[in-house]
Write a protein that holds these residues in place. Structure first.
Motif, PDB file in Angstrom:
ATOM      1  N   LEU A  33       1.077  -1.084   0.128  1.00 12.33           N
ATOM      2  CA  LEU A  33      -0.314   0.331   0.199  1.00 12.33           C
ATOM      3  C   LEU A  33       0.699   1.086   0.387  1.00 12.33           C
ATOM      4  CD1 LEU A  33      -3.082  -1.027   2.399  1.00 12.33           C
ATOM      5  CD2 LEU A  33      -3.220  -0.979   0.031  1.00 12.33           C
ATOM      6  N   VAL A  34       2.219   1.208  -0.078  1.00 17.36           N
ATOM      7  CA  VAL A  34       2.944   2.298  -0.199  1.00 17.36           C
ATOM      8  C   VAL A  34       3.992   1.765  -1.225  1.00 17.36           C
ATOM      9  CG1 VAL A  34       4.610   3.831   1.372  1.00 17.36           C
ATOM     10  CG2 VAL A  34       3.120   2.470   2.466  1.00 17.36           C
ATOM     11  N   PHE A  35       4.097   2.906  -1.926  1.00 13.37           N
ATOM     12  CA  PHE A  35       5.661   3.048  -2.528  1.00 13.37           C
ATOM     13  C   PHE A  35       5.842   4.562  -2.721  1.00 13.37           C
ATOM     14  CE2 PHE A  35       6.563   4.988  -7.192  1.00 13.37           C
ATOM     15  CZ  PHE A  35       7.323   3.609  -7.281  1.00 13.37           C
ATOM     16  N   LYS A  36       7.106   4.099  -2.512  1.00 11.18           N
ATOM     17  CA  LYS A  36       8.492   5.609  -2.600  1.00 11.18           C
ATOM     18  C   LYS A  36       9.339   5.502  -3.590  1.00 11.18           C
ATOM     19  CE  LYS A  36      11.376   8.492  -0.289  1.00 11.18           C
ATOM     20  NZ  LYS A  36      11.575   8.592   1.183  1.00 11.18           N
ATOM     21  N   ASN A  37       9.202   6.848  -4.638  1.00  7.75           N
ATOM     22  CA  ASN A  37       9.738   6.786  -5.963  1.00  7.75           C
ATOM     23  C   ASN A  37      10.969   7.234  -6.430  1.00  7.75           C
ATOM     24  OD1 ASN A  37      10.342   6.171  -8.891  1.00  7.75           O
ATOM     25  ND2 ASN A  37       9.555   8.160  -9.433  1.00  7.75           N
ATOM     26  N   LYS A  38      12.006   5.898  -6.434  1.00 12.01           N
ATOM     27  CA  LYS A  38      13.284   6.432  -6.495  1.00 12.01           C
ATOM     28  C   LYS A  38      14.457   7.497  -7.669  1.00 12.01           C
ATOM     29  CE  LYS A  38      13.972   2.975  -3.539  1.00 12.01           C
ATOM     30  NZ  LYS A  38      14.631   1.464  -3.162  1.00 12.01           N
ATOM     31  N   GLN A  39      13.364   6.830  -9.038  1.00 12.92           N
ATOM     32  CA  GLN A  39      13.690   7.405 -10.054  1.00 12.92           C
ATOM     33  C   GLN A  39      13.364   8.225 -10.801  1.00 12.92           C
ATOM     34  OE1 GLN A  39      15.407   5.031 -12.397  1.00 12.92           O
ATOM     35  NE2 GLN A  39      15.952   6.314 -14.123  1.00 12.92           N
ATOM     36  N   VAL A  40      13.327   9.371 -10.656  1.00  9.71           N
ATOM     37  CA  VAL A  40      12.022  10.754 -10.917  1.00  9.71           C
ATOM     38  C   VAL A  40      12.409  10.870 -12.782  1.00  9.71           C
ATOM     39  CG1 VAL A  40      11.492  12.769 -11.262  1.00  9.71           C
ATOM     40  CG2 VAL A  40      11.471  11.420  -8.643  1.00  9.71           C
ATOM     41  N   HIS A  41      11.607  10.898 -13.875  1.00  9.58           N
ATOM     42  CA  HIS A  41      11.929  11.039 -14.629  1.00  9.58           C
ATOM     43  C   HIS A  41      11.303  12.291 -15.293  1.00  9.58           C
ATOM     44  CE1 HIS A  41       7.496   9.846 -15.234  1.00  9.58           C
ATOM     45  NE2 HIS A  41       6.738   9.998 -16.236  1.00  9.58           N
ATOM     46  N   GLU A  42      11.799  12.650 -16.535  1.00 13.64           N
ATOM     47  CA  GLU A  42      11.774  14.046 -16.819  1.00 13.64           C
ATOM     48  C   GLU A  42      11.066  14.187 -17.722  1.00 13.64           C
ATOM     49  OE1 GLU A  42      14.655  17.369 -19.829  1.00 13.64           O
ATOM     50  OE2 GLU A  42      15.865  15.132 -19.015  1.00 13.64           O
ATOM     51  N   VAL A  43      10.295  15.386 -17.513  1.00 16.34           N
ATOM     52  CA  VAL A  43       8.921  15.238 -18.539  1.00 16.34           C
ATOM     53  C   VAL A  43       8.972  16.583 -18.942  1.00 16.34           C
ATOM     54  CG1 VAL A  43       6.327  16.149 -17.927  1.00 16.34           C
ATOM     55  CG2 VAL A  43       7.188  14.609 -16.609  1.00 16.34           C
ATOM     56  N   LEU A  44       8.330  16.114 -20.663  1.00 16.10           N
ATOM     57  CA  LEU A  44       8.769  17.162 -21.265  1.00 16.10           C
ATOM     58  C   LEU A  44       7.492  18.791 -20.943  1.00 16.10           C
ATOM     59  CD1 LEU A  44       7.338  15.583 -25.006  1.00 16.10           C
ATOM     60  CD2 LEU A  44       9.620  16.469 -24.043  1.00 16.10           C
ATOM     61  N   GLN A  45       8.405  19.994 -20.919  1.00 19.96           N
ATOM     62  CA  GLN A  45       7.576  21.336 -20.829  1.00 19.96           C
ATOM     63  C   GLN A  45       7.427  22.093 -22.057  1.00 19.96           C
ATOM     64  OE1 GLN A  45       6.929  21.762 -17.693  1.00 19.96           O
ATOM     65  NE2 GLN A  45       8.490  20.077 -16.629  1.00 19.96           N
ATOM     66  N   VAL A  46       6.086  21.881 -22.582  1.00 18.68           N
ATOM     67  CA  VAL A  46       5.177  22.422 -23.418  1.00 18.68           C
ATOM     68  C   VAL A  46       3.943  23.498 -23.212  1.00 18.68           C
ATOM     69  CG1 VAL A  46       4.841  19.949 -24.556  1.00 18.68           C
ATOM     70  CG2 VAL A  46       5.589  21.654 -26.214  1.00 18.68           C
ATOM     71  N   ASN A  47       4.129  23.825 -23.684  1.00 15.66           N
ATOM     72  CA  ASN A  47       2.703  24.984 -23.962  1.00 15.66           C
ATOM     73  C   ASN A  47       1.668  24.459 -25.421  1.00 15.66           C
ATOM     74  OD1 ASN A  47      -0.629  25.632 -24.027  1.00 15.66           O
ATOM     75  ND2 ASN A  47       0.954  28.469 -23.763  1.00 15.66           N
ATOM     76  N   VAL A  48       1.045  22.956 -25.350  1.00 12.83           N
ATOM     77  CA  VAL A  48       0.233  22.434 -26.745  1.00 12.83           C
ATOM     78  C   VAL A  48      -0.602  23.548 -27.318  1.00 12.83           C
ATOM     79  CG1 VAL A  48       1.128  20.368 -25.730  1.00 12.83           C
ATOM     80  CG2 VAL A  48      -1.700  21.255 -24.834  1.00 12.83           C
TER      81      VAL A  48
END
Length: 386
Positions: A33-48
């Motif tokens: 029931l618990v998750f802690k993320n160890k690897q954040v992935h890069e996200v696109l920064q764009v105004n579609v």
């Protein structure tokens, strides 16, 4: 007493579903029931909103996060410390997922509704509730000269991908579904399920038959790295692929390969990409499993979105066939990428699921509508008839 009966019912249901076949053992409970993320992935920064897309899509990429409801997505947002590629999508609607014979759909009926635009009975693949064959958007696209593809982290013969290419009364007919691939001209398919093509009761070797039809066939995605044109089939596992912690970036590589090949067709293409195992993590009531799968799926969404932003004539749709688990985010910490969750059931629910769209025709996908409308909207935007 009511609660006890309810819990007993859930237990019996999970036992029955989990014991049907090895293909369904992902539904066995493995509660976490618990998750802690160890690897954040890069996200696109764009105004579609600032991107000048063409008026009509030449290509459509439909991404299906199997079992992915709103809280599954927010678990991903929380785990990735506040950002997902999916948040770049500004056209958002909801689809109602009920099947023809049940308030709570399964993936076969849900997939068929999205693929073929018709409600059907649970368990049915590419046929209506009376067993009549339905044409899928993939088959219609192919008939109109477009390139077509399927990519999945499950067996390619499993319910959701099968709904786009096969026509069988029962989703458990994996060998019959595999044989239906020989009846199409699909350009690219990548997923598990090799045993249903090669280790069959009828002794046919469908891989050999596909090679005779001109397909380049592989069991290793890396071995197909230099293939950039023609017909390609990659059967990446005997049955299902392993979960995200073990399969690496298989879904990303497979999606990139499909886009590489399909985009060479001057008439356009249709591609369905499934993040199958979001559903499996929810069946298991496992927050780590489902959230990790959402994050894996979002990396693919980012890659497809990047393609569409450069291409300007590709419509990208992200949705689900149903919600699984009655999942709720009940706590967490965005700064730490920590998610705490809870579940109502180990099965599917009747909840609406979100539909996100970017690209030519994206505004069509706002509002609340039946899941069959996703098919109808794609058909309309392509300019095709059934």
């Amino acid at each position: 007493m009511i609660a006890s009966k309810y819990l007993i019912g859930i237990g019996i249901g999970v036992f029955l579903f989990g014991s049907v076949k090895a293909q369904e053992n992902y539904k066995d409970k493995d509660t976490e029931l618990v998750f802690k993320n160890k690897q954040v992935h890069e996200v696109l920064q764009v105004n579609v909103d600032e991107v000048k897309f063409k008026k009509k899509p030449k290509n459509i990429v439909l991404l299906i996060g199997d079992g992915m409801g709103v809280d599954h997505i927010f678990a991903g947002i929380t785990a990735n410390k506040g950002q997902l590629n999916l948040q770049n999508f500004k056209s958002i609607g909801f689809s109602k997922t009920q099947s023809a014979d049940d308030y709570v759909t399964d993936s076969a009926a849900g997939g068929t509704a999205l693929a073929c635009g018709k409600k059907t009975s649970n368990g049915s693949i590419g046929v209506d509730e009376n067993g009549n064959t339905l044409k899928s958007i993939l088959e219609i696209a192919d008939a109109n000269g477009l390139a077509t593809g399927l990519v999945s982290t499950s067996a390619i013969t499993h319910a959701t991908p099968a709904s786009f290419i096969a026509h069988q009364p029962k989703r458990s007919m994996y060998e019959e579904i595999a044989a239906d691939f020989l009846k199409t001209d699909i350009d690219v398919f990548i997923g598990g399920g090799n045993s249903f093509f090669t280790d069959r009761k009828d002794k046919r070797n469908l891989v050999s038959e596909l090679k005779e039809k001109g397909y380049q066939m592989y069991t290793d995605l890396d071995a197909a790295a230099n293939v950039n044109e023609g017909h390609l089939g990659v059967l990446t596992a005997p049955e299902h692929n392993p979960e995200y912690t073990q399969r690496g970036d298989m879904l990303l590589k497979a999606s990139d390969k499909a886009l590489e090949i399909l985009s060479k067709d001057k008439d356009g293409f249709f591609l369905m990409i499934e993040g199958s195992q979001i559903d499996w993590g929810a069946h298991q009531n496992n927050v780590s499993f489902l959230t990790g799968e959402v994050l894996d799926f979002d990396t693919v969404i980012g890659e497809v979105l990047k393609f569409a932003l450069e291409d300007k004539e590709t419509l990208v749709i992200v949705t689900a066939d149903h919600e699984t688990g009655g999942f709720a985010v009940v706590g967490g910490d965005i700064n730490k990428g920590k998610v705490e969750g809870g579940f109502v059931t180990g099965h599917h629910t009747g909840c609406m699921v979100p539909v996100f769209a970017v690209g030519p025709g994206a505004s069509e996908f706002g509002g609340i509508y039946e899941n069959t409308e996703v098919f109808n909207k794609m058909l309309k935007l392509y300019g095709f008839t059934k």
